[in-house]
Design a protein around this motif. Structure first.
Motif, PDB file in Angstrom:
ATOM      1  N   SER A 109      44.705  41.311  36.503  1.00 50.16           N
ATOM      2  CA  SER A 109      45.396  42.394  37.250  1.00 50.16           C
ATOM      3  C   SER A 109      46.873  42.470  37.036  1.00 50.16           C
ATOM      4  O   SER A 109      47.520  41.491  36.308  1.00 50.16           O
ATOM      5  CB  SER A 109      45.398  42.045  38.850  1.00 50.16           C
ATOM      6  OG  SER A 109      43.936  42.353  39.579  1.00 50.16           O
ATOM      7  N   LEU A 133      46.129  36.213  38.466  1.00 49.75           N
ATOM      8  CA  LEU A 133      46.028  37.370  38.469  1.00 49.75           C
ATOM      9  C   LEU A 133      44.503  37.871  38.222  1.00 49.75           C
ATOM     10  O   LEU A 133      43.858  38.938  38.506  1.00 49.75           O
ATOM     11  CB  LEU A 133      46.977  38.118  37.290  1.00 49.75           C
ATOM     12  CG  LEU A 133      48.223  38.217  37.812  1.00 49.75           C
ATOM     13  CD1 LEU A 133      49.438  38.594  36.979  1.00 49.75           C
ATOM     14  CD2 LEU A 133      48.607  38.861  39.370  1.00 49.75           C
ATOM     15  N   ALA A 142      41.979  40.017  40.289  1.00 47.31           N
ATOM     16  CA  ALA A 142      41.311  41.063  39.647  1.00 47.31           C
ATOM     17  C   ALA A 142      39.578  41.040  40.502  1.00 47.31           C
ATOM     18  O   ALA A 142      39.033  41.969  40.516  1.00 47.31           O
ATOM     19  CB  ALA A 142      41.185  41.153  38.372  1.00 47.31           C
ATOM     20  N   ARG A 157      39.437  42.295  43.982  1.00 45.14           N
ATOM     21  CA  ARG A 157      39.666  43.721  43.945  1.00 45.14           C
ATOM     22  C   ARG A 157      37.994  44.145  43.411  1.00 45.14           C
ATOM     23  O   ARG A 157      37.666  45.196  44.014  1.00 45.14           O
ATOM     24  CB  ARG A 157      40.789  44.245  43.165  1.00 45.14           C
ATOM     25  CG  ARG A 157      42.029  43.774  43.686  1.00 45.14           C
ATOM     26  CD  ARG A 157      43.162  44.354  42.612  1.00 45.14           C
ATOM     27  NE  ARG A 157      44.219  44.007  43.306  1.00 45.14           N
ATOM     28  CZ  ARG A 157      45.471  44.303  42.877  1.00 45.14           C
ATOM     29  NH1 ARG A 157      45.630  44.725  41.642  1.00 45.14           N
ATOM     30  NH2 ARG A 157      46.709  43.990  43.415  1.00 45.14           N
TER      31      ARG A 157
END
Length: 323
Positions: A163, A265, A269, A272
């Motif tokens: 992300s 990160l 991701a 999400r």
């Protein structure tokens, strides 16, 4: 070769793959890998059969399939060493998880492909599909502490796309608010602020904060760029059951210091993406023409061709004759 119950139905798939004009090898390798990583441990017979099947398929599939399988096995603790080597992965030590070999290709480039130095780096090109993100999310939350540490260690070496970084100003404001909520032991406000700063729904943010192991909280804090000292204070004050355990605080602090921003990160991701997968599953039509049927049902009622008052009323005289 007979298949294990762990891999049901693969005799028929292998037969289909041999038929002329039908290339099911990429699908077969993906399904085989998915079935293998769904279990936390395997018997020697199951591992042997997975190695036998996978080694025959890896060099016969396209690069995209090979990259997807490589990403999946790179974060799976205890993946077979022979498969890791064939995919360009190798163990960094006897007790350490696998790491990506960047200087040794998995196989020689085939004719017509670009040289390795002209191909775009896979470090930022392999975006997770929602289904893959949901599988990584589920695998991480089902794992124990040691397995979670191995998954997080390997995420930074996979070709998965992370992300974007949280904007520095927004992250600094969120860190300050999170620390204040931790000092007050306000878990609910802490989860709300964490969800807003990481763009996660309330349900997902609560799952991260409420997790008893604490590894998801470490990922979230690292994704925000939280200083290590602030993270340690949050561990001490946010939840009494966590802050009162010296061993837990020390373990999570050590994990946090070794956790890379890229790994955090990539996990963000996955969180999400798993939300997108859940939303698609909830709103998927049951039949292919459901939307068309709903549109028909919502159509305006057909107006009668004869409007009220428009019809001619026949009159009769006193003698019964029509006029």
């Amino acid at each position: 070769m007979s298949t294990s119950p762990r891999f049901p139905g693969f005799d028929g798939l292998m037969t289909l793959s041999r038929r002329e004009g039908v290339d099911i090898r990429p699908t077969l390798l993906r399904v085989l890998t998915d079935l293998y990583v769904q279990a936390g441990a395997h018997s020697s017979d199951e591992e042997r059969q997975f190695v036998e099947l996978a080694t025959r398929l890896i060099d016969q599939v396209d690069d995209a399939t090979r990259a997807a399988v490589r990403a999946r096995l790179a974060i799976y603790p205890g993946a077979p060493v022979l498969i890791l080597e064939q995919l360009g992965l190798r163990p960094s030590g006897s007790d350490e998880p696998a790491s990506l070999v960047r200087d040794v290709p998995a196989r020689p480039p085939s004719a017509g492909t670009e040289p390795a130095d002209t191909q775009p780096s896979m470090q930022s090109t392999l975006a997770m599909q929602p289904k893959d993100a949901a599988e990584i999310h589920d695998m991480f939350f089902r794992a124990n502490g040691r397995e979670r540490a191995a998954i997080l260690h390997n995420l930074g070496e996979t070709p998965l796309k992370p992300s974007p970084r949280i904007p520095e100003t927004r992250a600094a404001r969120a860190i300050e608010t999170l620390e204040m909520a931790a000092f007050a032991s306000d878990v609910e406000s802490f989860a709300i602020e964490l969800g807003e700063s990481l763009i996660l729904p309330a349900r997902m943010a609560a799952q991260v904060v409420d997790d008893a192991g604490g590894e998801p909280l470490a990922c979230a804090a690292r994704a925000l760029g939280m200083p290590s000292a602030v993270f340690q204070r949050i561990l001490l004050f946010l939840k009494p059951e966590m802050g009162s355990s010296v061993q837990t605080v020390y373990r999570l602090s050590r994990l946090y210091d070794n956790l890379s921003e890229r790994s955090a990160l990539i996990m963000l991701a996955a969180w999400r993406g798993s939300v997108m997968a859940t939303s698609r599953a909830k709103h998927r039509p049951m039949l292919y023409d459901d939307e068309r049927q709903r549109a028909r049902g919502a159509a305006l009622p057909v107006r009668s061709e004869v409007q009220p008052g428009a019809a001619t009323v026949a009159r009769t005289g006193t003698d019964g004759s029509r006029r």
